[in-house]
Enzyme design. Sequence first.
Site, mmCIF file in Angstrom:
data_model
loop_
_atom_site.group_PDB
_atom_site.id
_atom_site.type_symbol
_atom_site.label_atom_id
_atom_site.label_comp_id
_atom_site.label_asym_id
_atom_site.label_seq_id
_atom_site.Cartn_x
_atom_site.Cartn_y
_atom_site.Cartn_z
ATOM 1 N N ARG A 1 0.800 -1.242 0.000
ATOM 2 C CA ARG A 1 0.000 0.000 0.000
ATOM 3 C C ARG A 1 0.825 1.281 0.000
ATOM 4 N NH1 ARG A 1 -2.171 -3.131 -1.869
ATOM 5 N NH2 ARG A 1 -3.886 -4.390 -1.123
ATOM 6 N N SER B 1 -10.183 0.817 3.659
ATOM 7 C CA SER B 1 -9.448 0.294 4.819
ATOM 8 C C SER B 1 -8.715 1.434 5.505
ATOM 9 C CB SER B 1 -8.446 -0.770 4.384
ATOM 10 O OG SER B 1 -9.143 -1.882 3.894
ATOM 11 N N GLU C 1 -3.600 3.676 6.820
ATOM 12 C CA GLU C 1 -3.470 3.511 5.360
ATOM 13 C C GLU C 1 -4.043 4.763 4.690
ATOM 14 O OE1 GLU C 1 -4.630 -0.286 3.636
ATOM 15 O OE2 GLU C 1 -5.431 0.713 1.869
HETATM 16 C C1 LIG Z 1 -15.262 1.473 -0.371
HETATM 17 C C2 LIG Z 1 -13.769 1.507 -0.595
HETATM 18 C C3 LIG Z 1 -13.086 0.327 -0.878
HETATM 19 C C4 LIG Z 1 -11.701 0.337 -1.078
HETATM 20 N N1 LIG Z 1 -11.066 -0.853 -1.358
HETATM 21 C C5 LIG Z 1 -9.732 -0.852 -1.611
HETATM 22 C C6 LIG Z 1 -9.055 -2.070 -1.936
HETATM 23 O O1 LIG Z 1 -9.628 -3.146 -1.991
HETATM 24 N N2 LIG Z 1 -7.734 -2.002 -2.200
HETATM 25 C C7 LIG Z 1 -7.025 -0.853 -2.143
HETATM 26 O O2 LIG Z 1 -5.829 -0.859 -2.412
HETATM 27 N N3 LIG Z 1 -7.649 0.310 -1.834
HETATM 28 C C8 LIG Z 1 -8.971 0.340 -1.568
HETATM 29 N N4 LIG Z 1 -9.594 1.522 -1.240
HETATM 30 C C9 LIG Z 1 -8.786 2.743 -1.105
HETATM 31 C C10 LIG Z 1 -8.640 3.589 -2.387
HETATM 32 O O3 LIG Z 1 -9.694 3.337 -3.301
HETATM 33 C C11 LIG Z 1 -7.288 3.350 -3.060
HETATM 34 O O4 LIG Z 1 -6.210 3.685 -2.206
HETATM 35 C C12 LIG Z 1 -7.153 4.178 -4.355
HETATM 36 O O5 LIG Z 1 -5.984 3.768 -5.028
HETATM 37 C C13 LIG Z 1 -7.098 5.673 -4.097
HETATM 38 O O6 LIG Z 1 -7.266 6.342 -5.334
HETATM 39 P P1 LIG Z 1 -7.855 7.819 -5.386
HETATM 40 O O7 LIG Z 1 -7.870 8.256 -6.795
HETATM 41 O O8 LIG Z 1 -9.137 7.897 -4.659
HETATM 42 O O9 LIG Z 1 -6.722 8.602 -4.574
HETATM 43 P P2 LIG Z 1 -6.905 9.681 -3.419
HETATM 44 O O10 LIG Z 1 -7.633 9.078 -2.270
HETATM 45 O O11 LIG Z 1 -7.431 10.941 -3.984
HETATM 46 O O12 LIG Z 1 -5.384 9.881 -3.002
HETATM 47 C C14 LIG Z 1 -4.685 8.807 -2.381
HETATM 48 C C15 LIG Z 1 -3.190 9.087 -2.498
HETATM 49 O O13 LIG Z 1 -2.808 8.977 -3.866
HETATM 50 C C16 LIG Z 1 -2.143 10.164 -4.278
HETATM 51 N N5 LIG Z 1 -2.461 10.419 -5.689
HETATM 52 C C17 LIG Z 1 -3.677 10.488 -6.278
HETATM 53 N N6 LIG Z 1 -3.529 10.752 -7.598
HETATM 54 C C18 LIG Z 1 -2.200 10.863 -7.826
HETATM 55 C C19 LIG Z 1 -1.401 11.145 -8.983
HETATM 56 N N7 LIG Z 1 -1.948 11.369 -10.180
HETATM 57 N N8 LIG Z 1 -0.061 11.178 -8.835
HETATM 58 C C20 LIG Z 1 0.516 10.967 -7.623
HETATM 59 N N9 LIG Z 1 -0.168 10.690 -6.503
HETATM 60 C C21 LIG Z 1 -1.518 10.634 -6.606
HETATM 61 C C22 LIG Z 1 -2.682 11.264 -3.364
HETATM 62 O O14 LIG Z 1 -1.775 12.348 -3.284
HETATM 63 C C23 LIG Z 1 -2.802 10.490 -2.049
HETATM 64 O O15 LIG Z 1 -1.547 10.409 -1.412
HETATM 65 C C24 LIG Z 1 -10.981 1.541 -1.019
HETATM 66 C C25 LIG Z 1 -11.662 2.741 -0.753
HETATM 67 C C26 LIG Z 1 -13.040 2.732 -0.545
HETATM 68 C C27 LIG Z 1 -13.740 4.031 -0.276
#
Ligand SMILES: Cc1cc2nc3c(=O)[nH]c(=O)nc-3n(C[C@H](O)[C@H](O)[C@H](O)COP(=O)(O)OP(=O)(O)OC[C@H]3O[C@@H](n4cnc5c(N)ncnc54)[C@H](O)[C@@H]3O)c2cc1C
EC number: 1.3.1.98
Length: 305
Positions: A179, A228, A298
Amino acid sequence: MSFPDITPSLKAAMPELRGRLLANQSLAELTWFRVGGPAQVLFTPADEDDLAYFLAHLAGDIPVYVVGVGSNLIVRDGGIAGAVIRLGPRAFGDAIASGDVLTAGTAALDKRVAEVAASANIGGLEFYFGIPGTIGGALRMNAGANGGETKDVLIEARGVGRDGAKYVFSNADMKFVYRNSGVDPSIIFTSARFRGAIRDADAIRARMAEVQNHRETAQPIREKTGGSTFKNPPGHSAWKLVDAAGCRGLRVGGAQVSEMHCNFLINTGDATAHDIETLGETVRERVKANSGIELHWEIKRIGIP
Ligand SMILES: Cc1cc2nc3c(=O)[nH]c(=O)nc-3n(C[C@H](O)[C@H](O)[C@H](O)COP(=O)(O)OP(=O)(O)OC[C@H]3O[C@@H](n4cnc5c(N)ncnc54)[C@H](O)[C@@H]3O)c2cc1C
């Protein structure tokens, strides 16, 4: 709360900027938790060159933070000083398959990438079907689920540095761990290439249905949540530790530990970011007292309390 409006001085310093700059833009609507204060500046670049131009001309003392769709974020109630960058789907949302390779912009939703891969008979990316983030978030978080993670399928990622320089990172350069990625946190990823394996379309669709079914039954996916909350400590499940510490259903203000999956925190309607973060810290303390194990967040928490 609001910040001084610096957009006029930014526009003056960047006459060729093509993207959109907004002052004091609320971020709550851009996150799954639906909480948090404004961004001093929210910048949506027109394309990768525009992003590079912005970063190259932005004074070095102005902090920069990139967000995806906020499915792993708590934006604190005081908001974020400096520039928040959000890559829009129009410029960064493409997902194109060719042979066993899929190229995606980092604003593409993981779910869409899984769909495009399936339509091109590319197997191996089905796990993305259940993750509600963007490819940018997946690269930063090494997002994974159901036995697969980003590090297993990434060929390379492109990104722009704080000084506006463009980089390409191989899978090894990404320094993926559980992660997280070890790439400098200032890098903003703009696109990525993935390799899967050509497989039978029905088998791919069946795997995606399994992934979706698992979500529906095991996670509160229709709530305002951040997924998570804590990483699984080596050899342990975070949710079991939270449950054993008696925290299932625990509340602080409008925030609650999910009854369905107790490694998820939810905003039951009127939570503040402070409620959610305090609840998370309370859970950490109780787990430490009960099991001796320290949980690590996380979910990323950003901004001014
Ligand atoms: C219901 C639910 C279920 C989930 N299940 C999982 C799962 O099974 N597995 C899992 O791994 N995660 C899960 N997640 C967490 C989340 O979806 C992941 O971590 C996802 O990758 C985050 O993407 P985001 O676009 O929402 O990023 P954000 O939440 O907007 O940002 C997360 C991080 O990524 C960075 N970031 C975003 N875009 C960029 C970019 N273009 N360049 C550099 N850094 C960037 C941000 O700066 C921040 O540090 C879940 C979340 C929810 C709400």
